[in-house]
Design an enzyme around this catalytic site. Structure first.
Site, short mmCIF file in Angstrom:
data_model
loop_
_atom_site.label_atom_id
_atom_site.label_comp_id
_atom_site.label_asym_id
_atom_site.label_seq_id
_atom_site.Cartn_x
_atom_site.Cartn_y
_atom_site.Cartn_z
CG HIS A 471 -2.17 0.79 1.06
ND1 HIS A 471 -2.22 2.00 0.40
CD2 HIS A 471 -3.43 0.54 1.46
CE1 HIS A 471 -3.45 2.46 0.41
NE2 HIS A 471 -4.22 1.59 1.04
CE1 TYR A 606 -9.28 7.37 6.28
CE2 TYR A 606 -10.03 5.99 4.48
CZ TYR A 606 -9.10 6.84 5.03
OH TYR A 606 -7.98 7.19 4.30
CB THR A 619 -6.31 9.46 0.27
OG1 THR A 619 -5.50 9.25 1.43
CG2 THR A 619 -6.01 8.43 -0.79
#
Length: 802
Positions: A471, A606, A619
């Site tokens: 990630h 979220y 983000t």
């Protein structure tokens, strides 16, 4: 040390007869080709650097301006500001050659001035975000300022065909919100989660923070926003990802699935070979910057920064913090099969191997009878271990000798390919098969995925594929490509990592359809015998206890996670748009209703949105649990509330969600600003009760959307079954859910739901049922509303309402 001798290209020795020189012609040829390929890439990068530096102007326009300068000078006219004559004064003489030189230098100055004027004009225009808030309701009109802005931006952005990174210098910096605005938005977001007493306390903490330490922390962020390209991204990567000590497996890495309604071939080697070839073609497009940057509505560019580390990248563990290593080039991939590791060359005789040649190499691995050495089968469990423990083992046992050489081979590979020894199955009548498919991609058995690598391509024995991705280097499901006819209501959020990987995966699906012959093999005939894959060698006896401990830990970790993939076929995007509601907002409200019914309370939720409208943007968090959404959820649970009231409340909740999403995309979010303020406070060793409480709040419902049909290659009209089930991730909180969803069609939605089996309050199957029921209830609500309030009919004679 036999492998060390085999790696020597040439050697010489001095004897009584003179020099004795031995060399390996094939190895020297490989070295030569590698050097040529490296220099070609350097020249290409230099050329692209110049092109990107002057974009949106054309490099060729320099010759036109030079010709004009020469014509003006020798025709007796002065160049602008008399530049030619001013430059000529400083040259050695006034000969024809020096006059031509002066004309060229004058043209260069004028040309650069025009280039940078265009570039910074575009940058100023891209700072405008008013278009994001324009109403898209039927019958509404776009404001005059936005219309003028669109016209100018469209001209500048289409003036020249851009390369992948052409817009990087024109993208604005992420704006820094004021502390006051962030406090206001934060307090509004937590109001439905707190009772009156706790909300009053939080108001007091926020006001105290804003009036005291918040001002000092903000000044440091202002300086950082002026100095750095993006005031968030480097800290976000460092503190959220690289300094995390938890295992990457389940906690960080995410996965993506195949186009499950299509079965292109049942031959594992053929599917793997074609996917490898397509991935290498995509890498070539990135390296040559031939990949077109993502353009919202064909004119508004998104940041392409994340593409750089898509391939040849690995996350290296450290005792306190990890680091990302990106290799400029790699001529091999690493294949993992039945616990054995192979180095597979992808270049031979000066070119990339074709799919049919790659298939030959993979078939050699599949047909081989090799068995793993002691400890090799479970070796990858180290990458799924606690990061500090893995770093300690790496420093102790993998910093020299054959272990170091083999580990470097894995980390420098373009990517890792895992040839699993079991099928990836899907059947609508047996939903547990798709659940197992997702589990195999999310974590496998804990040691058949190299979790440190940029991504691992996984291929089942029946030819189905998927991926597991790290990630840190890229964001999850904020798919990198938007629809060409995108409207603001359809801008998607960051889900199961798709900004870059979503683009890459759809690129594969778009061409993979045509990659096989009637027998299921790759097309074409090999032109030569490709190089045989070579086994990586290990000496793992000294670290067997560490490998065993890591295997026990990762087995426990994956047994604690449950995954449910819900296939919702009753309706999809088509019905949602009939309700004149953003599909993303629609689903987020359904998730709020489902969670309230599941847990009996509201929770901090979220949803990630992209900030790639800004340079190096990643983000921002959207908080779907709002005052309006909680009011609607309570109304749905209250039998005394009328249907019309529920519809109005849902529309208000969706409008508020859209506004929060738009604010997040425009750099007016809450959580990244609070995060950076917290980092500054830690650097200054200043304690803030407000920030400590805010940053410790758990996200019990973590959601994301995976876009579908992002690229022109995805021709769903021609290939309606080319539909991926999307991807997913593990739960963020031990007592919460991780939910990724993909609106795959007009009547199809996939939900990937994960949770910990150790928590008694969560159950993925129960939550999936609650989601299905919530979607059913919302549809019934709108159908009743449409029945009670039918649209006015149109006259057949004059087209007016009757």
């Amino acid at each position: 040390m036999a492998e060390a001798h085999a790696a020597v290209a040439f050697s010489f020795a001095i004897t009584h007869e003179g020099f004795d020189i031995n060399y390996d012609h094939e190895v020297l040829n490989l070295v030569w080709n590698s050097g040529v390929r490296s220099w070609k890439k350097r020249l290409g990068r230099a050329r692209n650097g110049v092109r990107n530096g002057v974009y949106p102007a054309h490099i060729q326009s320099l010759w036109l301006i030079s010709a004009i300068a020469l014509g003006l000078h020798f025709a007796g006219y002065q160049a602008p500001f008399n530049l030619t004559n001013r430059i000529l004064v400083h040259l050695p003489s006034n000969t024809i050659n020096w006059q031509v030189t002066a004309c060229f230098l004058a043209a260069l100055v004028v040309w650069l001035s025009i280039c940078f004027t265009m570039r910074y004009t575009l940058k100023l225009l891209l700072m405008y975000k008013g278009w994001m808030y324009e109403s898209r309701a039927p019958g509404s009109r776009v404001s005059l300022p936005t219309m003028l802005w669109v016209a100018v931006v469209r001209v500048l952005s289409s003036w020249n065909k851009p390369g992948l990174y052409s817009f990087q210098g024109s993208l604005p910096r992420l704006p820094l919100p004021s502390v006051k605005d962030t406090m206001t938005r934060y307090l509004r977001s937590v109001r439905p989660l707190l009772d009156d007493e706790n909300y009053t306390r939080m108001e007091r903490l926020a006001k105290e923070f804003e009036q005291t330490i918040g001002k000092k922390l903000q000044w440091y962020l202002i300086l950082k926003s002026w100095w750095s390209t993006n005031y968030v991204s480097d800290w976000w990567e460092e503190y959220v990802y690289l300094r995390g000590r938890s295992p990457l497996c389940v906690n960080s890495n995410f996965y993506g699935t195949d186009a499950i309604f299509m079965n292109l071939t049942d031959k594992q080697a053929a599917r793997a070979a074609n996917v490898i070839s397509l991935l290498l073609n995509f890498r070539r497009l990135i390296e040559h910057q031939e990949l077109q940057p993502i353009m919202v509505q064909g004119m508004i560019p998104l940041c392409s920064w994340q593409y750089e580390r898509t391939f040849n990248t690995a996350r290296v563990p450290g005792l306190e913090t990890d680091r990302i290593i990106h290799y400029r080039d790699s001529n091999h991939i690493v294949v993992l099969h039945k616990g054995c590791y192979y180095k597979m060359l992808i270049y031979h005789k000066g070119r990339i191997l074709r799919p049919c040649e790659l298939q030959v190499q993979i078939e050699e691995i599949l047909k081989g009878k090799a068995t793993p050495v002691e400890g090799e089968e479970h070796l990858a469990a180290l990458t799924a271990w606690n990061r500090s423990k893995w770093a300690e083992a790496r420093n102790t046992f993998f910093s020299w000798g054959v272990n170091q050489t083999s580990l470097r081979t894995i980390e420098s590979a373009a990517f890792v390919l895992s040839l699993d020894d079991e099928p990836f199955e899907f059947d609508l009548a047996r939903p547990e098969l798709l659940d197992n498919f997702g589990k195999k991609l999310l974590h496998g058995n804990g040691y058949n995925r190299w979790f440190d690598k940029c991504f691992t391509v996984c291929v089942g024995t029946n030819g189905r594929v998927g991926f597991n991705a790290e990630h840190t280097w890229s964001d999850a499901a904020i798919a990198s490509h938007m629809w060409e006819n995108l409207i603001v209501d359809d801008l998607v959020s960051d889900g199961a990592d798709a900004p870059v990987l979503g683009h890459l995966w759809e690129y594969i699906f778009g061409d993979d359809i045509y990659g096989y012959d009637e027998t299921g093999n790759t097309k074409g005939i090999p032109e030569f015998q490709p190089p045989t894959p070579t086994r990586l060698t290990w000496d793992l006896k000294p670290c067997l206890p560490q490998i065993e401990e890591a295997t026990i830990d990762v087995t426990k970790l994956i047994n604690e996670v449950n995954l449910r993939i819900l296939v919702h076929q009753d309706y999809g995007k088509g019905f949602m748009k009939k309700c004149r509601i953003s599909p993303d907002a629609y689903i987020q409200m359904a998730l709020q209703l489902a969670y309230y019914r599941d847990a009996g309370r509201f929770s901090l939720t979220y949803e990630a949105s992209m900030t790639r409208l800004f340079r190096e943007g990643r983000t921002e968090t959207v908080r779907p649990c709002t005052i309006e959404s909680s009011a609607w959820v309570k109304a749905m649970q209250n039998p005394n509330t009328t249907n019309d009231e529920r519809v109005k409340m849902l529309q208000a909740a969706c409008d508020r969600h859209q506004l929060g999403y738009q604010d997040a995309m425009c750099g007016r979010g809450i959580d990244r600003h609070l995060f950076c303020l917290y980092v500054v406070s830690k650097y200054l060793e200043v304690d803030s009760p407000f920030l400590n409480e805010v940053l410790s709040e758990p996200w019990r419902l973590s959601t994301s959307q995976t876009p579908h049909g992002q690229t022109p290659k995805m021709d769903l009209k021609k290939h309606p079954n080319c539909i991926s089930a999307g991807g997913g991730f593990g739960p963020v909180a031990d007592d919460g859910y991780g939910v990724s969803y993909i609106i795959a069609g007009e009547n199809l939605i996939f939900f990937h739901i994960s949770a910990k089996t150790t928590c008694q309050q969560t159950d993925v199957h129960r939550f999936a049922q609650n989601i299905s029921q919530a979607l059913t209830d919302i549809r019934s609500m709108f159908e009743q509303h449409m029945k009670d309030h039918p649209k006015p009919a149109k006259s057949l004679t004059n087209g007016k309402s009757t």
